[in-house]
Design an enzyme around this catalytic site. Structure first.
Site, short mmCIF file in Angstrom:
data_model
loop_
_atom_site.label_atom_id
_atom_site.label_comp_id
_atom_site.label_asym_id
_atom_site.label_seq_id
_atom_site.Cartn_x
_atom_site.Cartn_y
_atom_site.Cartn_z
N ARG A 153 0.87 -1.18 0.00
CA ARG A 153 0.00 0.00 0.00
C ARG A 153 0.91 1.23 0.00
NH1 ARG A 153 -2.15 -3.40 4.14
NH2 ARG A 153 -4.24 -4.20 3.64
N LYS A 177 -2.24 -2.34 7.92
CA LYS A 177 -3.42 -1.82 8.61
C LYS A 177 -3.54 -2.46 9.99
CE LYS A 177 -6.37 -0.51 4.71
NZ LYS A 177 -7.68 -0.71 4.06
N HIS A 248 -1.87 2.57 -6.15
CA HIS A 248 -2.59 1.34 -5.81
C HIS A 248 -2.71 0.42 -7.02
CE1 HIS A 248 -4.47 -0.23 -2.23
NE2 HIS A 248 -5.44 -0.75 -2.94
N ARG A 251 -0.15 -2.17 -6.88
CA ARG A 251 -0.49 -3.23 -5.92
C ARG A 251 -1.44 -4.24 -6.57
NH1 ARG A 251 -1.16 -4.49 -0.31
NH2 ARG A 251 -3.32 -4.74 0.37
N HIS A 274 -4.23 -8.80 3.59
CA HIS A 274 -5.69 -8.75 3.71
C HIS A 274 -6.14 -9.58 4.89
CE1 HIS A 274 -6.32 -7.76 -0.84
NE2 HIS A 274 -6.09 -6.70 -0.12
N TYR A 283 -9.36 -10.50 -7.24
CA TYR A 283 -8.36 -10.76 -8.27
C TYR A 283 -8.71 -11.99 -9.09
CZ TYR A 283 -5.94 -7.16 -5.81
OH TYR A 283 -5.64 -5.97 -5.23
#
Length: 309
Positions: A153, A177, A248, A251, A274, A283
């Site tokens: 990110r 995150k 992004h 990514r 994730h 994806y």
């Protein structure tokens, strides 16, 4: 609601926010978003004189309808309802309620917007277009290569530190995150671009307190998200890439390249950081779209049909 009920409600909300902060380790921005989502529900309850602990599915469906009436878009509605579901799961977990009334609560249907991706050739085109005679040229090459090779990110890239690099072992330590750490493999090419950048970086006068950041601006301070966004968009224009891209995009391109190369979805999930496999599954849609285009273009039956037409 009665004053005593309001005080009880405020106490429950404080307990919930403390749970998100301490147990889930959410950032201040994420906490503010959850508090804002919950605010929509509480305002609805006050207007309708409902107790949040007594809401049924029908009440929540009516609440969802009011969001639409307020002019809130489908994406924002879905986010708010996701926050409400999180709140009721916690209420059940902490014993405030016996059953979760949000289990059958549906979110508005969203159009499927697949993220833009670049092919490896387009990434190479992007990197090749960088003017190395500019002071920031090699730095920008390293940034784009690390974004594409590691799937970071942009916030993870801006906070990347020299102490997070284990280049001899071929890994980066990334703080993602929720302040969750993960180890991400880094390619030989990205390592090479970083080492060339370090030759320039070592000649810079670095601001006090900024010494450990990998990527610096001309004034010796670490880069911001906005700086990298502007750089990537400008570079795409100079490379003649017509797609609308951002940091992004690199990514997304990293994840798509892994999937097309045969990587397991769980591996991609771990590399991207994730929490939910469902986030990674987008994806598979990208891969399916690419596969369909390849079949339509190259399958002999489709070629035959187009010739007849």
């Amino acid at each position: 609601m009665k004053q005593t009920d309001r005080k009880n409600e405020e106490n429950i909300v404080r307990q919930y926010m403390r749970y998100l902060k301490l147990e889930r380790n959410y950032s201040q921005n994420t906490l503010a978003a959850y508090r804002n989502d919950l605010g929509h529900l509480l305002r609805y309850c006050h207007q309708e004189e409902h107790d949040p602990l007594q809401l049924r599915l029908e009440d929540l469906q009516h609440f969802a309808a009011t969001l639409h009436e307020l002019g809130i878009g489908p994406t924002s509605q879905a986010r708010i309802l996701s926050g409400v579901r999180s709140f009721y799961r916690w209420l059940q977990l902490d014993g405030y309620i016996d059953d979760d009334p949000t289990e059958l609560l549906e979110s508005p249907r969203l159009g499927e917007h697949l993220p833009e991706v670049l092919t490896t050739e387009e990434v190479d085109q992007l990197i090749a277009s960088i003017d190395l005679s500019r002071a920031e040229g090699q730095r920008n090459r390293a940034i784009i290569e690390v974004l594409f090779s590691c799937g970071l990110r942009v916030s993870e890239l801006t906070h990347l530190r020299l102490s997070d690099l284990f280049l001899d072992d071929g890994f980066l330590r990334v703080l993602g995150k929720g302040s969750k750490e993960r180890l991400v493999p880094i390619s030989h090419r990205a390592i090479h671009e970083l080492q060339l950048w370090f030759l320039d970086r070592n000649l810079m006068q670095v601001k006090p307190g900024e010494e450990d950041y990998v990527f610096l601006n001309r004034r010796g301070a670490h880069l911001t998200r906005t700086m990298i966004l502007i750089m990537v968009k400008r570079q795409a224009q100079e490379a003649g890439i017509k797609k609308t891209i951002s940091p992004h995009t690199l990514r997304h391109s990293f994840a798509t390249a892994l999937l097309e190369g045969g990587a397991d979805l769980r591996v991609i999930q771990a590399m991207l950081g994730h929490e939910d496999i469902g986030t990674t599954e987008i994806y598979t849609h990208i891969d399916t779209t690419t596969l369909r285009e390849e079949i339509l273009q190259h399958h002999p039956r489709n070629k035959q049909g187009s010739e007849k037409a």
